[in-house]
Design a protein around this motif. Structure first.
Motif, PDB file in Angstrom:
ATOM      1  N   LEU A   1       1.056  -1.221   0.315  1.00 56.55           N
ATOM      2  CA  LEU A   1       0.519   0.268   0.063  1.00 56.55           C
ATOM      3  C   LEU A   1       0.935   1.265   0.343  1.00 56.55           C
ATOM      4  CD1 LEU A   1      -2.796   1.763   0.107  1.00 56.55           C
ATOM      5  CD2 LEU A   1      -2.510   0.986   2.827  1.00 56.55           C
ATOM      6  N   ASP A   2       2.045   1.176   0.709  1.00 54.29           N
ATOM      7  CA  ASP A   2       2.849   2.310   0.885  1.00 54.29           C
ATOM      8  C   ASP A   2       3.025   3.199  -0.502  1.00 54.29           C
ATOM      9  OD1 ASP A   2       4.286   4.142   2.205  1.00 54.29           O
ATOM     10  OD2 ASP A   2       5.738   3.015   2.531  1.00 54.29           O
TER      11      ASP A   2
ATOM     12  N   PRO B   1       2.248   1.504   6.869  1.00 53.44           N
ATOM     13  CA  PRO B   1       3.234   0.731   7.878  1.00 53.44           C
ATOM     14  C   PRO B   1       3.621   2.377   8.898  1.00 53.44           C
ATOM     15  CG  PRO B   1       4.195   0.907   5.635  1.00 53.44           C
ATOM     16  CD  PRO B   1       3.021   1.586   5.456  1.00 53.44           C
ATOM     17  N   PRO B   2       3.816   1.520  10.392  1.00 52.94           N
ATOM     18  CA  PRO B   2       3.998   2.820  10.867  1.00 52.94           C
ATOM     19  C   PRO B   2       5.263   3.616  10.883  1.00 52.94           C
ATOM     20  CG  PRO B   2       4.437   0.409  11.916  1.00 52.94           C
ATOM     21  CD  PRO B   2       4.012   0.224  10.782  1.00 52.94           C
ATOM     22  N   LYS B   3       6.222   3.199  10.317  1.00 54.08           N
ATOM     23  CA  LYS B   3       7.834   4.450   9.778  1.00 54.08           C
ATOM     24  C   LYS B   3       6.710   5.477   8.600  1.00 54.08           C
ATOM     25  CE  LYS B   3      12.013   4.432   7.138  1.00 54.08           C
ATOM     26  NZ  LYS B   3      12.222   5.285   8.698  1.00 54.08           N
ATOM     27  N   THR B   4       5.689   4.934   7.543  1.00 50.61           N
ATOM     28  CA  THR B   4       5.575   5.999   6.958  1.00 50.61           C
ATOM     29  C   THR B   4       4.802   6.790   8.081  1.00 50.61           C
ATOM     30  OG1 THR B   4       5.387   4.089   5.587  1.00 50.61           O
ATOM     31  CG2 THR B   4       3.900   6.389   5.232  1.00 50.61           C
ATOM     32  N   LEU B   5       3.773   6.104   8.843  1.00 52.41           N
ATOM     33  CA  LEU B   5       2.867   7.071   9.774  1.00 52.41           C
ATOM     34  C   LEU B   5       3.669   8.272  10.629  1.00 52.41           C
ATOM     35  CD1 LEU B   5       0.214   4.506  10.280  1.00 52.41           C
ATOM     36  CD2 LEU B   5       0.311   5.944   8.744  1.00 52.41           C
ATOM     37  N   ALA B   6       4.775   7.450  11.323  1.00 48.63           N
ATOM     38  CA  ALA B   6       5.524   8.479  12.129  1.00 48.63           C
ATOM     39  C   ALA B   6       5.884   9.379  11.514  1.00 48.63           C
ATOM     40  CB  ALA B   6       6.974   7.243  12.281  1.00 48.63           C
TER      41      ALA B   6
ATOM     42  N   VAL C   1       8.144  -1.407  17.668  1.00 50.13           N
ATOM     43  CA  VAL C   1       6.753  -2.068  16.512  1.00 50.13           C
ATOM     44  C   VAL C   1       6.377  -1.008  15.767  1.00 50.13           C
ATOM     45  CG1 VAL C   1       5.763  -3.292  15.700  1.00 50.13           C
ATOM     46  CG2 VAL C   1       7.482  -4.497  17.185  1.00 50.13           C
ATOM     47  N   TYR C   2       5.592   0.223  16.982  1.00 45.40           N
ATOM     48  CA  TYR C   2       4.845   0.183  15.808  1.00 45.40           C
ATOM     49  C   TYR C   2       4.558   2.213  15.850  1.00 45.40           C
ATOM     50  CZ  TYR C   2       1.606  -3.463  15.773  1.00 45.40           C
ATOM     51  OH  TYR C   2       0.897  -4.842  15.006  1.00 45.40           O
ATOM     52  N   GLU C   3       6.281   2.507  16.257  1.00 47.93           N
ATOM     53  CA  GLU C   3       7.243   3.721  16.538  1.00 47.93           C
ATOM     54  C   GLU C   3       6.245   4.658  16.576  1.00 47.93           C
ATOM     55  OE1 GLU C   3       9.528   4.396  12.826  1.00 47.93           O
ATOM     56  OE2 GLU C   3       9.713   2.717  12.300  1.00 47.93           O
TER      57      GLU C   3
ATOM     58  N   ALA D   1      -0.570  -5.417   8.713  1.00 49.42           N
ATOM     59  CA  ALA D   1       0.136  -4.528   8.492  1.00 49.42           C
ATOM     60  C   ALA D   1       1.497  -4.465   9.565  1.00 49.42           C
ATOM     61  CB  ALA D   1      -0.876  -2.949  10.404  1.00 49.42           C
ATOM     62  N   SER D   2       1.996  -4.759  10.865  1.00 45.25           N
ATOM     63  CA  SER D   2       3.307  -5.204  11.702  1.00 45.25           C
ATOM     64  C   SER D   2       2.656  -6.110  12.236  1.00 45.25           C
ATOM     65  CB  SER D   2       3.762  -3.729  12.376  1.00 45.25           C
ATOM     66  OG  SER D   2       3.881  -3.059  11.285  1.00 45.25           O
ATOM     67  N   ALA D   3       2.599  -7.196  11.576  1.00 44.10           N
ATOM     68  CA  ALA D   3       1.819  -8.186  12.420  1.00 44.10           C
ATOM     69  C   ALA D   3       2.622  -9.061  13.036  1.00 44.10           C
ATOM     70  CB  ALA D   3       0.309  -9.060  11.619  1.00 44.10           C
ATOM     71  N   ALA D   4       3.746  -9.105  11.883  1.00 47.32           N
ATOM     72  CA  ALA D   4       4.907 -10.776  11.766  1.00 47.32           C
ATOM     73  C   ALA D   4       6.187  -9.510  12.689  1.00 47.32           C
ATOM     74  CB  ALA D   4       5.984 -10.381  10.229  1.00 47.32           C
TER      75      ALA D   4
END
Length: 518
Positions: free
Chosen positions: A236-237, A253-258, A312-314, A371-374
């Motif tokens: 998606l990103d 992804p958390p990195k993109t959102l952060a 994991v979720y920054e 999302a970041s499940a792994a």
């Protein structure tokens, strides 16, 4: 009367250039027929409302089907949609009656009747799909129809029933197009929502055109929309970065959102507090190594939510310490109160008391691409194994397979996100921890079931607060589930697309019709 409130932060809209006038925020007539492409990593389990109980499916349902009731943006009480009116008959909250609007028509041109409504509810209950929403209608005893009048009779008083009617479980289908005792399996949809599904490719895309026959709560026609489904957050990103979509939501992804920059003139950013949560569910059946309550309590002493959220979720999610999230009536910090800080010593003492062999070995499953499940699974495995008390076998599964495995009791532990069905704490009760709830942990507590039923007796939902507090304390003691975190709602759109702040607000409605070209 006190009402439930979901904390919604003020949305920040980033204008394309300094000094942009208000007139540019109005939809452009020139672009009114241009398709808006929306990307998501959510999955549609089924196009049949009787066979899906997940965020991706219900997001689509709220656009192509109507329910008798719906929620307006920012609203906390259901309003009429396919119905002209709805109300309880009498004060005992056991009979609920609705009158349909006149002139609602399915794609075939056939007019909707009360029989279609009865048929839709009856088949959800009859089919009782393992991954369907029948558990949400557990208090529904019978439905009758006479002309445009539909009467619901409930087995116990249930002030939350109007909320449930407004969900995807209440989607009204054309009774001539859907089998009574089985799921419809083609790619067609016959509903009366604000959009018509004109084309669909599973896990790829859904093409939606404004429904000219629609009559209901939505005012004004939406723009044509193409929903694009991506296998994971990274895909998606990539699509967002390449400008292959005009809007992206659930979930980058958390990195993109952060790293989202509100001052970037090339996009509009909507960030809001959300009632979406993610929990670690534990298999309590006798066949599971997590059957003993003390084993599950030991796990609760080892989980470090702050580290999970920060690494994991920054920092894009908040640690959660109870079944009911922050901002919802009755929220407590029951798990923090019971397990205030990580303690391998207390965990070991519980396992010794339980008389189990160490390390306790169990399986942990997660949905691939969620999302970041792994990364989350890896971190939780590290936290539990660092104590030397547990040995965790982690494996990811394709979403549909993952659902079937947890429903079938084949996993000992599994992390799943939960998007509120409706803006009321009841949505975190029966479906998650009630006997025969949708999360299929095998957990059953007479005390918990009694508290759930007791809370449903109050039409003024604020009066149910004590029941919800007691419910959360009981769950923290029995630990059929360990709350992990509470999400924030992010929507990003290109600079020429407006309305992203209205797309989702915790009511379970995905308002694609609010998107427009600027």
């Amino acid at each position: 009367m006190r009402s439930v409130r979901i904390r919604i932060l003020a949305t920040l809209l980033v204008l394309a250039a300094v000094g942009v006038g208000g007139w540019q925020l109005m939809p452009s007539q020139e672009d009114s027929g241009k398709t808006i492409k929306v990307g998501t990593s959510d999955v549609v389990t089924s196009l049949d409302p009787a066979g899906a109980y997940d965020a991706g499916s219900w997001a689509l349902f709220s656009n192509v089907f109507q329910s008798l009731l719906t929620f307006e943006a920012g609203g906390t009480k259901p309003v009429p949609d396919a119905a002209k009116s709805c109300e309880f008959d009498g004060g005992d909250l056991r009979v609920y009656r609705c009158t349909l609007r006149k002139g609602l028509a399915f794609p075939s041109g056939r007019e909707m009747t009360g029989e279609d409504v009865k048929y839709s509810f009856d088949r959800v209950k009859k089919i009782n799909s393992d991954v369907g929403p029948s558990a949400l209608l557990d208090t529904l005893k019978s439905v009758s129809a006479s002309g445009r009048t539909v009467t619901f009779r409930l087995s116990t008083p249930d002030a939350t029933f109007p909320f449930k009617v407004a969900t995807g479980a209440g989607s009204i289908v054309d009774r001539t197009k859907y089998p009574a005792d089985g799921l419809r399996t083609d790619n067609g949809v016959d509903g009366t929502g604000p959009y018509e599904l004109t084309a669909y490719t599973k896990n790829k895309r859904a093409d939606l055109s404004p429904n000219g026959r629609y009559e209901g709560a939505v005012k004004g026609a939406g723009r044509p929309v193409e929903l694009r489904y991506y296998k994971d957050a990274d895909a998606l990103d990539s699509a967002w970065e390449k400008k292959q979509v005009d809007a992206a939501t659930r979930q980058l992804p958390p990195k993109t959102l952060a790293e989202l920059n509100p001052s970037d003139p090339t996009m509009r950013v909507s960030e809001a507090d959300s009632s979406e949560v993610r929990n670690l569910y534990l298999n309590t059946r006798a066949s599971s190594p997590l059957h003993d309550t003390k084993v599950r309590q030991a796990m609760a002493w080892l989980i470090d939510r702050e580290r999970l959220a920060a690494t994991v979720y920054e920092g894009t999610v908040d640690p959660l310490y109870s079944l009911i999230p922050t901002g919802i009536t009755g929220h407590t910090t029951a798990f923090f109160d019971a397990y205030p800080k990580q303690s391998a010593e207390k965990a070991r003492a519980l396992l010794t008391e339980a008389g189990v062999s160490l390390p306790v070995r169990f399986t942990y499953g997660y949905g691939i691409g969620r999302a970041s499940a792994a990364g989350e699974a890896k971190e939780l495995k590290r936290q539990l194994e660092a104590s030397g008390l547990f040995k965790v076998t982690v494996k990811g599964y394709e979403w549909t397979d993952f659902q079937k495995r947890w429903v079938g009791g084949k996993l000992d532990a599994y992390a799943v996100g939960w998007v509120a069905d409706y803006p009321d704490p009841d949505t975190y009760g029966g479906p998650l921890v009630g006997t025969d709830g949708t999360m299929s942990t095998g957990y059953s507590s007479g005390r918990v079931d009694d508290l759930i039923r007791a809370s449903q007796r109050f039409e003024d939902r604020g009066e149910a607060t004590d029941d919800f507090r007691s419910l959360q304390d009981a769950v923290a003691r029995d630990v059929p589930v360990i709350p992990l975190w509470q999400a924030k709602e992010y929507v990003v759109t290109s600079e020429d697309v407006g309305g992203g702040q209205y797309l989702s607000d915790g009511t379970g409605v995905f308002r694609l019709w609010r998107l427009n070209w600027i």
